[in-house]
Design a protein around this motif. Structure first.
Motif, PDB file in Angstrom:
ATOM      1  N   GLU A   1       0.843  -1.187   0.000  1.00 58.26           N
ATOM      2  CA  GLU A   1       0.000   0.000   0.000  1.00 58.26           C
ATOM      3  C   GLU A   1       0.875   1.232   0.000  1.00 58.26           C
ATOM      4  OE1 GLU A   1      -3.956   1.608   2.317  1.00 58.26           O
ATOM      5  OE2 GLU A   1      -2.508   0.380   3.377  1.00 58.26           O
ATOM      6  N   GLY A   2       0.474   2.244  -0.736  1.00 51.40           N
ATOM      7  CA  GLY A   2       1.341   3.405  -0.864  1.00 51.40           C
ATOM      8  C   GLY A   2       0.612   4.717  -0.798  1.00 51.40           C
TER       9      GLY A   2
ATOM     10  N   GLY B   1       0.494 -11.966 -14.560  1.00 52.39           N
ATOM     11  CA  GLY B   1       0.555 -11.026 -15.667  1.00 52.39           C
ATOM     12  C   GLY B   1       1.772 -10.132 -15.562  1.00 52.39           C
ATOM     13  N   GLY B   2       2.192  -9.851 -14.313  1.00 57.42           N
ATOM     14  CA  GLY B   2       3.366  -9.013 -14.129  1.00 57.42           C
ATOM     15  C   GLY B   2       3.476  -8.502 -12.709  1.00 57.42           C
ATOM     16  N   ALA B   3       4.498  -7.676 -12.491  1.00 61.40           N
ATOM     17  CA  ALA B   3       4.743  -7.084 -11.176  1.00 61.40           C
ATOM     18  C   ALA B   3       5.500  -5.783 -11.366  1.00 61.40           C
ATOM     19  CB  ALA B   3       5.554  -8.036 -10.300  1.00 61.40           C
ATOM     20  N   THR B   4       5.308  -4.865 -10.428  1.00 59.04           N
ATOM     21  CA  THR B   4       6.035  -3.602 -10.476  1.00 59.04           C
ATOM     22  C   THR B   4       6.367  -3.141  -9.066  1.00 59.04           C
ATOM     23  OG1 THR B   4       6.016  -1.328 -11.325  1.00 59.04           O
ATOM     24  CG2 THR B   4       3.941  -2.165 -10.447  1.00 59.04           C
TER      25      THR B   4
ATOM     26  N   ARG C   1      12.301  -2.410 -12.552  1.00 59.01           N
ATOM     27  CA  ARG C   1      11.119  -1.752 -12.008  1.00 59.01           C
ATOM     28  C   ARG C   1       9.819  -2.494 -12.308  1.00 59.01           C
ATOM     29  NH1 ARG C   1      13.390   0.461  -8.253  1.00 59.01           N
ATOM     30  NH2 ARG C   1      11.485   1.662  -7.801  1.00 59.01           N
ATOM     31  N   THR C   2       9.659  -3.006 -13.512  1.00 54.28           N
ATOM     32  CA  THR C   2       8.445  -3.743 -13.879  1.00 54.28           C
ATOM     33  C   THR C   2       8.833  -4.975 -14.687  1.00 54.28           C
ATOM     34  OG1 THR C   2       7.072  -1.741 -13.912  1.00 54.28           O
ATOM     35  CG2 THR C   2       6.245  -3.656 -15.109  1.00 54.28           C
TER      36      THR C   2
ATOM     37  N   GLY D   1      -2.832   4.448  -5.135  1.00 52.57           N
ATOM     38  CA  GLY D   1      -3.112   3.689  -3.927  1.00 52.57           C
ATOM     39  C   GLY D   1      -2.129   2.594  -3.592  1.00 52.57           C
ATOM     40  N   TYR D   2      -1.049   2.440  -4.337  1.00 51.29           N
ATOM     41  CA  TYR D   2      -0.083   1.385  -4.019  1.00 51.29           C
ATOM     42  C   TYR D   2       1.336   1.850  -4.324  1.00 51.29           C
ATOM     43  CZ  TYR D   2      -0.117   0.489  -9.086  1.00 51.29           C
ATOM     44  OH  TYR D   2      -0.027   0.622 -10.448  1.00 51.29           O
ATOM     45  N   GLU D   3       2.293   1.212  -3.635  1.00 47.69           N
ATOM     46  CA  GLU D   3       3.712   1.477  -3.883  1.00 47.69           C
ATOM     47  C   GLU D   3       4.314   0.431  -4.805  1.00 47.69           C
ATOM     48  OE1 GLU D   3       5.248   3.827   0.058  1.00 47.69           O
ATOM     49  OE2 GLU D   3       5.276   1.646   0.112  1.00 47.69           O
ATOM     50  N   GLY D   4       3.685  -0.719  -4.873  1.00 46.02           N
ATOM     51  CA  GLY D   4       4.105  -1.799  -5.750  1.00 46.02           C
ATOM     52  C   GLY D   4       2.983  -2.819  -5.773  1.00 46.02           C
TER      53      GLY D   4
END
Length: 263
Positions: free
Chosen positions: A3-4, A80-83, A217-218, A89-92
């Motif tokens: 959460e960011g 599908g992926g990640a970042t 990063r992604t 609303g999120y940091e990652g």
């Protein structure tokens, strides 16, 4: 998901910079020499300044998301992926196949899943056979949601912060199969331990993904699977080399024993 900061607090430089313009050239590397005797600007430090993050925060987020990745794949969930870059609303975050559209349309949250499925769940005394897959899916998803904090506990010093959004979504799903506050808390606590148990043999995989995420990063799903497959292949080769070395030692010892016996 880590959460960011709210979307309206994401630094303007990040929103305005073209994709790939600001990347981490090296993780944990200080100022670099540009080859002409002058210190160049460290792109990773520049990125962190734009994001308003410290090195420790970026590492924590990467470890957290890597934990989600590894447990998802161990449970057989395609990704599908990640970042590790922030968004609304999120940091990652980590997402499954086909989930990008769901998030875009505002229906990718666990609360939406619960609202859709809750009316279909059997009442006390009714047969649960038709929704057995729901129970299994809730369990897997909650273990996956707890994996971020489990990875932080495994690889970082100190007790991690409370993963507010992960816990919120786990509670939403747990409410589908639990009937009291105590049972929800106990179920989530169990999922926390289960995530730790799954991750423990794969600390090296979490570490490798963390490093690559901080650089690139992604990652998309194919890139994630390739990183994991390559690492596991190298580990298998190393194990085979150890087995062969051990076998050679055994053969040598046996030959020495036979030679001594013959004398």
């Amino acid at each position: 998901m880590t959460e960011g900061i709210p979307a309206d607090e994401v630094p303007e430089q990040l929103a305005a910079s073209p994709a790939g313009t600001v990347t981490a050239a090296g993780v944990g590397v200080g100022n670099t020499d540009d080859g002409g005797g002058h210190e160049g600007v460290d792109e990773y430090d520049t990125l962190l300044a734009v994001l308003g993050r410290s090195h420790d925060d970026d590492e924590r987020i990467a470890v957290h998301e890597a934990g989600h990745i590894v447990v998802a794949r161990l449970l057989g969930h395609p990704l599908g992926g990640a970042t590790v870059d922030p968004g609304p609303g999120y940091e990652g975050r980590v997402w499954g196949e086909g989930h990008v559209e769901a998030f875009t349309n505002g229906r990718g949250d666990a609360s939406h899943v619960r609202e859709a499925i809750a009316p279909l769940m059997p009442k006390p005394g009714e047969d649960r056979g038709s929704v057995a897959d729901v129970f299994g899916s809730v369990y897997d998803q909650c273990v996956e949601l707890m994996a971020g904090r489990a990875a932080e506990r495994m690889l970082l010093e100190g007790e991690p912060g409370t993963p507010v959004d992960d816990l919120r979504q786990a509670r939403e799903l747990a409410m589908l199969i639990c009937t009291s506050e105590k049972s929800i808390e106990t179920f989530i606590a169990h999922c926390d331990v289960a995530a730790w148990d799954l991750l423990l043999p794969y600390g090296d995989v979490v570490t490798a993904l963390c490093i690559v995420l901080r650089i690139k990063r992604t990652l998309d799903g194919a890139e994630i699977d390739k990183i994991i497959a390559d690492l596991e292949a190298r580990k298998a080769v190393a194990v085979e080399h150890r087995h062969r070395a051990d076998w050679r030692k055994r053969v040598s010892s046996a030959n020495s024993f036979q030679a001594g016996w013959a004398e």
